[in-house]
Scaffold this motif. Structure first.
Motif, PDB file in Angstrom:
ATOM      1  N   MET A 145     -18.251  11.429 -25.089  1.00  0.00           N
ATOM      2  CA  MET A 145     -18.154  10.004 -25.424  1.00  0.00           C
ATOM      3  C   MET A 145     -18.990   9.687 -26.675  1.00  0.00           C
ATOM      4  SD  MET A 145     -19.228   6.625 -23.276  1.00  0.00           S
ATOM      5  CE  MET A 145     -20.970   6.903 -23.518  1.00  0.00           C
ATOM      6  N   ARG A 146     -20.209  10.189 -26.716  1.00  0.00           N
ATOM      7  CA  ARG A 146     -21.052   9.875 -27.880  1.00  0.00           C
ATOM      8  C   ARG A 146     -20.483  10.495 -29.151  1.00  0.00           C
ATOM      9  NH1 ARG A 146     -24.778  10.850 -23.926  1.00  0.00           N
ATOM     10  NH2 ARG A 146     -25.438  12.895 -24.686  1.00  0.00           N
ATOM     11  N   PHE A 147     -19.898  11.699 -29.004  1.00  0.00           N
ATOM     12  CA  PHE A 147     -19.276  12.300 -30.183  1.00  0.00           C
ATOM     13  C   PHE A 147     -18.111  11.432 -30.666  1.00  0.00           C
ATOM     14  CE2 PHE A 147     -16.114  14.523 -32.450  1.00  0.00           C
ATOM     15  CZ  PHE A 147     -16.868  15.111 -33.454  1.00  0.00           C
ATOM     16  N   CYS A 148     -17.231  11.041 -29.734  1.00  0.00           N
ATOM     17  CA  CYS A 148     -16.054  10.234 -30.118  1.00  0.00           C
ATOM     18  C   CYS A 148     -16.479   8.928 -30.783  1.00  0.00           C
ATOM     19  CB  CYS A 148     -15.198   9.919 -28.890  1.00  0.00           C
ATOM     20  SG  CYS A 148     -14.317  11.336 -28.232  1.00  0.00           S
ATOM     21  N   GLN A 149     -17.535   8.326 -30.266  1.00  0.00           N
ATOM     22  CA  GLN A 149     -18.002   7.054 -30.842  1.00  0.00           C
ATOM     23  C   GLN A 149     -18.504   7.256 -32.265  1.00  0.00           C
ATOM     24  OE1 GLN A 149     -20.748   5.835 -27.738  1.00  0.00           O
ATOM     25  NE2 GLN A 149     -19.144   4.673 -26.680  1.00  0.00           N
ATOM     26  N   SER A 150     -19.247   8.349 -32.477  1.00  0.00           N
ATOM     27  CA  SER A 150     -19.766   8.603 -33.819  1.00  0.00           C
ATOM     28  C   SER A 150     -18.629   8.926 -34.781  1.00  0.00           C
ATOM     29  CB  SER A 150     -20.784   9.751 -33.776  1.00  0.00           C
ATOM     30  OG  SER A 150     -21.289   9.985 -35.065  1.00  0.00           O
ATOM     31  N   PHE A 151     -17.675   9.719 -34.296  1.00  0.00           N
ATOM     32  CA  PHE A 151     -16.505  10.094 -35.119  1.00  0.00           C
ATOM     33  C   PHE A 151     -15.768   8.833 -35.578  1.00  0.00           C
ATOM     34  CE2 PHE A 151     -12.056  11.609 -35.469  1.00  0.00           C
ATOM     35  CZ  PHE A 151     -12.217  12.741 -36.266  1.00  0.00           C
ATOM     36  N   MET A 180     -12.341   6.714 -28.290  1.00  0.00           N
ATOM     37  CA  MET A 180     -12.178   6.333 -29.704  1.00  0.00           C
ATOM     38  C   MET A 180     -11.610   4.922 -29.822  1.00  0.00           C
ATOM     39  SD  MET A 180     -11.152   9.760 -31.811  1.00  0.00           S
ATOM     40  CE  MET A 180     -10.197  10.741 -30.697  1.00  0.00           C
ATOM     41  N   PHE A 181     -10.669   4.581 -28.940  1.00  0.00           N
ATOM     42  CA  PHE A 181     -10.091   3.235 -28.973  1.00  0.00           C
ATOM     43  C   PHE A 181     -11.172   2.197 -28.652  1.00  0.00           C
ATOM     44  CE2 PHE A 181      -7.488  -0.198 -26.878  1.00  0.00           C
ATOM     45  CZ  PHE A 181      -6.978  -0.694 -28.064  1.00  0.00           C
ATOM     46  N   GLY A 182     -12.027   2.528 -27.677  1.00  0.00           N
ATOM     47  CA  GLY A 182     -13.120   1.614 -27.309  1.00  0.00           C
ATOM     48  C   GLY A 182     -14.030   1.336 -28.502  1.00  0.00           C
ATOM     49  N   GLN A 183     -14.369   2.379 -29.231  1.00  0.00           N
ATOM     50  CA  GLN A 183     -15.261   2.205 -30.378  1.00  0.00           C
ATOM     51  C   GLN A 183     -14.573   1.447 -31.511  1.00  0.00           C
ATOM     52  OE1 GLN A 183     -18.320   2.614 -30.241  1.00  0.00           O
ATOM     53  NE2 GLN A 183     -19.199   3.096 -32.241  1.00  0.00           N
ATOM     54  N   LEU A 196      -3.871   3.483 -32.366  1.00  0.00           N
ATOM     55  CA  LEU A 196      -3.968   4.841 -31.811  1.00  0.00           C
ATOM     56  C   LEU A 196      -2.843   4.994 -30.800  1.00  0.00           C
ATOM     57  CD1 LEU A 196      -7.776   5.180 -30.912  1.00  0.00           C
ATOM     58  CD2 LEU A 196      -6.556   6.693 -32.467  1.00  0.00           C
ATOM     59  N   THR A 197      -2.298   6.183 -30.691  1.00  0.00           N
ATOM     60  CA  THR A 197      -1.317   6.409 -29.613  1.00  0.00           C
ATOM     61  C   THR A 197      -1.835   7.493 -28.678  1.00  0.00           C
ATOM     62  OG1 THR A 197      -0.062   7.945 -30.977  1.00  0.00           O
ATOM     63  CG2 THR A 197       0.661   5.650 -30.987  1.00  0.00           C
ATOM     64  N   GLY A 198      -1.194   7.550 -27.501  1.00  0.00           N
ATOM     65  CA  GLY A 198      -1.698   8.438 -26.457  1.00  0.00           C
ATOM     66  C   GLY A 198      -2.722   7.710 -25.600  1.00  0.00           C
ATOM     67  N   LYS A 199      -2.691   6.372 -25.661  1.00  0.00           N
ATOM     68  CA  LYS A 199      -3.639   5.561 -24.894  1.00  0.00           C
ATOM     69  C   LYS A 199      -3.250   5.536 -23.413  1.00  0.00           C
ATOM     70  CE  LYS A 199      -2.620   1.892 -27.289  1.00  0.00           C
ATOM     71  NZ  LYS A 199      -1.616   2.440 -28.209  1.00  0.00           N
ATOM     72  N   ALA A 200      -4.207   5.120 -22.586  1.00  0.00           N
ATOM     73  CA  ALA A 200      -3.902   4.902 -21.170  1.00  0.00           C
ATOM     74  C   ALA A 200      -2.946   3.712 -21.056  1.00  0.00           C
ATOM     75  CB  ALA A 200      -5.196   4.611 -20.412  1.00  0.00           C
ATOM     76  N   LEU A 201      -2.199   3.683 -19.947  1.00  0.00           N
ATOM     77  CA  LEU A 201      -1.205   2.614 -19.779  1.00  0.00           C
ATOM     78  C   LEU A 201      -1.822   1.235 -19.907  1.00  0.00           C
ATOM     79  CD1 LEU A 201       1.145   3.672 -16.838  1.00  0.00           C
ATOM     80  CD2 LEU A 201       1.637   3.526 -19.299  1.00  0.00           C
ATOM     81  N   PHE A 202      -3.024   1.065 -19.307  1.00  0.00           N
ATOM     82  CA  PHE A 202      -3.621  -0.284 -19.325  1.00  0.00           C
ATOM     83  C   PHE A 202      -4.181  -0.689 -20.693  1.00  0.00           C
ATOM     84  CE2 PHE A 202      -6.275   2.688 -16.800  1.00  0.00           C
ATOM     85  CZ  PHE A 202      -7.239   2.998 -17.766  1.00  0.00           C
ATOM     86  N   HIS A 203      -4.194   0.231 -21.664  1.00  0.00           N
ATOM     87  CA  HIS A 203      -4.558  -0.137 -23.038  1.00  0.00           C
ATOM     88  C   HIS A 203      -3.317  -0.248 -23.928  1.00  0.00           C
ATOM     89  CE1 HIS A 203      -8.617   1.975 -22.100  1.00  0.00           C
ATOM     90  NE2 HIS A 203      -8.737   0.672 -21.907  1.00  0.00           N
ATOM     91  N   GLY A 204      -2.151  -0.191 -23.324  1.00  0.00           N
ATOM     92  CA  GLY A 204      -0.929  -0.268 -24.132  1.00  0.00           C
ATOM     93  C   GLY A 204      -0.318   1.092 -24.417  1.00  0.00           C
ATOM     94  N   GLY A 205      -0.698   2.090 -23.648  1.00  0.00           N
ATOM     95  CA  GLY A 205      -0.091   3.414 -23.807  1.00  0.00           C
ATOM     96  C   GLY A 205       1.352   3.417 -23.330  1.00  0.00           C
TER      97      GLY A 205
END
Ligand code: NDP
Length: 449
Positions: A145-151, A180-183, A196-205
């Motif tokens: 998670m911390r890596f994805c946020q920094s990226f 990554m979507f959260g950040q 972004l695509t490949g999201k979870a259903l509840f984020h619009g995936g």
């Protein structure tokens, strides 16, 4: 094997000179340029305005530092990349790879391939790719998670639903896309689902996005087999890898009546003479995130594990390389041909070396190149973008039906193009030319930019 046309030789020489030390990128460009001789002979205007040279040069390359703190409190540094290759047809679109082997040449090869693949789908998407040399293996959830946020803290400024829309790739699945979507959302203060695509259903995936690349590759190969009055039914199938693409390739092949006898990870491969138990593979790889060797320990029976070695030594009727680039060599191709393989479908990007491709084609084996066969993933990402733009959510059935139609269309476009250019059943040539023509026309109409 095709050779480079004299008119295209200077283009390749220039690409080689300017991209030394990037063998995967040069391999991908060489293969496409080899296919284009017949196009420029028929339509010489594609040689004007350095169009092909421009097509071989990414529009933008971003390289950035990714600092993050591991669980022991140490600062770690990785390198991030985003190559925005070509936006003539739409916003840059292509996945993000987390793997220690990632470097700029690998991301460039993937972005180049993606440009043609996306064009082949017939959808309004340009080509791009991203990644990092971060190795997620053995990292805790918190570290990932911390890596994805920094990226994303660096990458976000280069993205947008009309600019650049990443997705997953090796090492990046739903969990990483979520972080990554959260950040992105936090940094921009916008719920921009289409970024972004490949999201979870509840984020619009989108439903069926997880399955799309593997299912799509299987639809493509089933259609290709049909050209020789064959099908997956009753065939022995080997699928390399045991990640996203491999798992859903196995699932659809089994639905079509094929028998999966072998799959792998980067440490070795498993063979199960009773047919691979896919639920157990999912349990080992998706739920527990363990090595594929665990399968044999849990299953026993007529299954066995081979450390190292090549999965392509296992006799099969259909081979579906679905792990990584250059994983299937000339020697592997010889073994597969000797053992009676009838078709090869690339789920991964450029998994067969040029030698292997040549051997398959010379032996008359049906060969589906990755840029056509694995296009179902990005096509379904484009369907996810459509659903996000209209704030809609389609059923699994509706999405899969669209995917199947798209894959059949891509197959037919490649086959017809190969025929038109005098090389029936040459799906490499068909895919390269059909993808090229669509991008080239779009670039030409934009002027010299
Ligand atoms: P995953 O990370 O889900 O799975 C990758 C699989 O390949 C794992 O089993 C992994 O083993 C194995 N693998 C990775 N690197 C190597 C290596 N160097 N040598 C041997 N095995 C390796 O990735 P995906 O399934 O998403 O991607 C697989 C391929 O498909 C890639 O080429 C990717 O670019 C391509 N692709 C993916 C799409 C998608 O939608 N995900 C779309 C189109 C193409 P281990 O666990 O040991 O690392």
């Amino acid at each position: 094997m095709l050779r480079i046309d004299d008119k295209l030789r200077p283009v390749l020489d220039d690409v080689v000179r300017r991209n030394a030390g990037e063998p995967e990128f040069l391999q991908a460009v060489t293969e496409v340029l080899e296919s284009l001789g017949r196009v420029v002979a028929k339509r010489p205007h594609y040689l004007d305005n350095a169009l092909i040279q421009r097509l071989c040069e990414p529009e933008r390359q971003i390289i950035f530092r990714v600092p993050w703190v591991d669980d022991e409190g140490n600062v770690q540094i990785n390198r991030g990349f985003r190559v925005q290759f070509n936006s003539a047809l739409g916003p840059y679109k292509g996945g993000i790879r987390f793997h220690p082997s990632v470097n700029v040449g690998i991301i460039k090869f993937l972005g180049f391939e993606q440009t043609f693949k996306n064009a082949l789908t017939g959808m309004p998407i340009g080509g791009g790719k991203g990644g990092t040399d971060f190795n997620p293996r053995g990292r805790s959830d918190g570290e990932v998670m911390r890596f994805c946020q920094s990226f994303m803290t660096e990458l976000f400024r280069h993205l947008g639903e009309y600019t650049d829309v990443p997705a997953g790739d090796i090492g990046v699945g739903g969990r990483e896309i979520g972080y990554m979507f959260g950040q992105y959302k936090r940094l921009t203060n916008r719920y921009e689902a289409g970024v972004l695509t490949g999201k979870a259903l509840f984020h619009g995936g989108s439903r069926a996005r997880t399955e799309a690349t593997g299912y799509g590759a299987t639809y493509f190969v089933e259609r290709m087999l049909a050209t020789r009055n064959a099908s997956f039914d009753g065939k022995r199938v080997s699928v390399s890898g045991s990640g996203n693409v491999a798992i859903y390739t196995m699932e659809k092949v089994m639905e079509f009546g094929g028998i999966i006898t072998a799959c792998s990870d980067s440490n070795g491969y498993i063979v199960d003479e009773d047919g691979i138990d896919l639920d157990l593979v999912k349990e080992v790889k998706e739920a527990r995130r363990e090595r594929i060797s665990e399968y044999v320990r849990l299953k026993g029976g007529r299954s066995h594990y081979v450390e190292g070695g090549s999965i392509w030594n296992v006799p099969c009727d259909v081979a579906m390389p679905s792990a990584t680039q250059n994983e299937l060599t000339g020697n592997d191709a010889k073994t597969l041909i000797k053992n009676g393989v009838i078709a090869v479908g690339e789920g991964a990007n450029m998994p067969s070396t040029p030698d292997a491709v040549r051997l398959f084609q010379e032996a008359g084996i049906l060969f589906a190149p990755g840029k056509a066969a694995n296009a179902g993933g990005v096509a379904t990402s484009a369907l996810e973008m459509q659903q996000n733009a209209s704030r809609d959510s389609w059923s699994f059935q509706q999405t899969e039906t669209r995917l199947a139609t798209i894959m059949h269309d891509i197959h037919d476009r490649c086959a017809e193009t190969a025929e038109e250019y005098g090389a029936p059943s040459d799906y490499v040539l068909g895919a390269n030319i059909a993808g090229f023509v669509r991008v080239a026309e779009a670039m030409d109409a934009l002027g010299v930019i």
